[in-house]
Design an enzyme around this catalytic site. Structure first.
Site, PDB file in Angstrom:
ATOM      1  N   HIS A  53       0.873  -1.181   0.000  1.00  0.00           N
ATOM      2  CA  HIS A  53       0.000   0.000   0.000  1.00  0.00           C
ATOM      3  C   HIS A  53       0.911   1.232   0.000  1.00  0.00           C
ATOM      4  CE1 HIS A  53      -3.047  -2.870   1.961  1.00  0.00           C
ATOM      5  NE2 HIS A  53      -3.348  -2.720   0.678  1.00  0.00           N
ATOM      6  N   GLU A  56       1.696   3.717   3.010  1.00  0.00           N
ATOM      7  CA  GLU A  56       2.109   3.172   4.311  1.00  0.00           C
ATOM      8  C   GLU A  56       3.622   3.273   4.405  1.00  0.00           C
ATOM      9  OE1 GLU A  56      -1.810   0.301   4.469  1.00  0.00           O
ATOM     10  OE2 GLU A  56       0.171  -0.611   4.546  1.00  0.00           O
ATOM     11  N   GLU A 213       0.991  -5.030  10.907  1.00  0.00           N
ATOM     12  CA  GLU A 213       0.369  -3.698  10.933  1.00  0.00           C
ATOM     13  C   GLU A 213       1.032  -2.937  12.069  1.00  0.00           C
ATOM     14  OE1 GLU A 213      -1.795  -2.502   8.832  1.00  0.00           O
ATOM     15  OE2 GLU A 213      -2.634  -4.271   7.832  1.00  0.00           O
TER      16      GLU A 213
HETATM   17 ZN   LIG Z   1      -1.479  -1.958   4.191  1.00  0.00          ZN
END
Ligand SMILES: [Zn+2]
Length: 340
Positions: A53, A56, A213
């Protein structure tokens, strides 16, 4: 070769090239792909990816610093290492993705999406990872690891967490040890296959894989990287073959996915606020979502919501519901069967 991120962002070195410095051989595999091989041999192959992504950013900066320290010899390398910046076009644009989310496309699912830069990239990433791990097939005995680094868009009551892909074989103990050392607040175990990069490497390449994450996303260069010290130290220990740092915070909590809340109808209603933080708990009986012919109420004494998103397209997942399980349930890397 000394500036992995900057060269990727400038779109330079899109063709393979290689060299030797700092006790390692480096090979540029194409845009956003760098392979490092220690000249002294190795027993592990490790893939680290970030920027699947594009917005990020903190993990992208972490990988860039790691590459710099390895290439200058400040950090010794004892594993064969693949560093991947997942979606360079989206990183340049500062966007999560330009057309479609790459992290739904792995395991060949890209062929079901309309052709875009991202479907092409997902296919390239699959091939790059496959070739990377295949290089040791003849020598044998080389353990495979893949860490896919992300930061969340939304707030999270447990800010740093990992997602283990569904797999039938036991989870790798060094992987679990490294996640503990990385001071994750929680670990979530998937119970069904998915289209993520880490699921692909686990299922098809037999790697010990995890999606991480690591807190909240900020623009490139504006991250307080000290928040990422523990994961940085754990990854550095992994690639340089030193012992894992000692965890200094409360024990990692363990969750299992109970079910995915699938949006099957345009009349789908999610009774969770769109901005509800990850790991918001709900008591038994709470109505979480409904659509024609179907309603979901919390079935356990308590369940936790992850990635709630009522505005996804029909057919996609609008959130996941979790139960907490005792850390002992992952003893020996094996997750016991769900009780119900
Ligand atoms: Zn992500």
């Amino acid at each position: 070769m000394n500036d992995f991120l900057a060269q990727t962002l400038r779109g330079e070195m899109s063709t393979p090239s290689c060299g030797e410095q700092g006790g390692l051989r480096w090979r540029w595999l194409g845009e956003g792909g760098l392979e490092l091989t220690p000249t002294a041999g190795y027993q592990r192959a490790v893939a680290l990816s970030a920027g699947i992504h594009g917005n990020e950013t903190a993990p992208i900066e972490l990988l860039d610093r790691l590459a710099g320290d390895l290439l200058t010899g400040r950090l010794p390398l004892t594993v064969r290492l693949l560093l991947v910046l997942g979606n360079p076009a989206a990183i340049r644009a500062g966007k999560r993705y330009l057309h479609s989310d790459i992290n739904r496309m792995f395991g060949g699912r890209h062929s079901r999406f309309p052709l875009s830069g991202e479907t092409v990239r997902a296919h390239w990433l699959e091939q790059a990872l496959t070739a990377f791990f295949a290089a040791d097939v003849l020598t044998g005995g080389v353990e495979r690891y893949h860490y896919d680094l992300h930061t969340a868009i939304r707030d999270s009551l447990l800010p740093r967490f990992g997602l283990l892909p569904f797999q039938e074989r036991p989870y790798n103990l060094l992987l679990l040890e490294s996640l503990t050392a990385a001071e994750l607040d929680a670990l979530v175990v998937h119970r069904e296959p998915g289209g993520t990069f880490s699921h692909f490497s686990s299922e098809q390449l037999m790697a010990a894989s995890c999606t991480l994450e690591l807190g909240k996303a900020r623009p490139l260069g504006e991250n307080d990287l000290s928040q990422f010290d523990a994961i940085d130290q754990a990854l550095r220990a992994l690639v340089s073959g030193t012992s894992m740092p000692v965890r200094r915070v409360a024990p990692m909590r363990l969750f299992s996915v109970v079910r995915s809340l699938m949006k099957r109808s345009e009349a789908f209603q999610l009774h969770v606020a769109g901005d509800a933080p990850n790991f918001t708990p709900f008591a038994r009986g709470t109505l979480l979502c409904e659509q024609p012919g179907e309603a979901y109420r919390v079935a356990h004494e308590r369940e936790w919501i992850l990635f709630p998103n009522p505005s996804v397209a029909q057919g996609l997942r609008a959130g996941m519901v979790l139960t907490e399980i005792a850390p002992g349930e992952l003893a020996g890397g094996v997750l016991s069967q769900p009780a119900d």
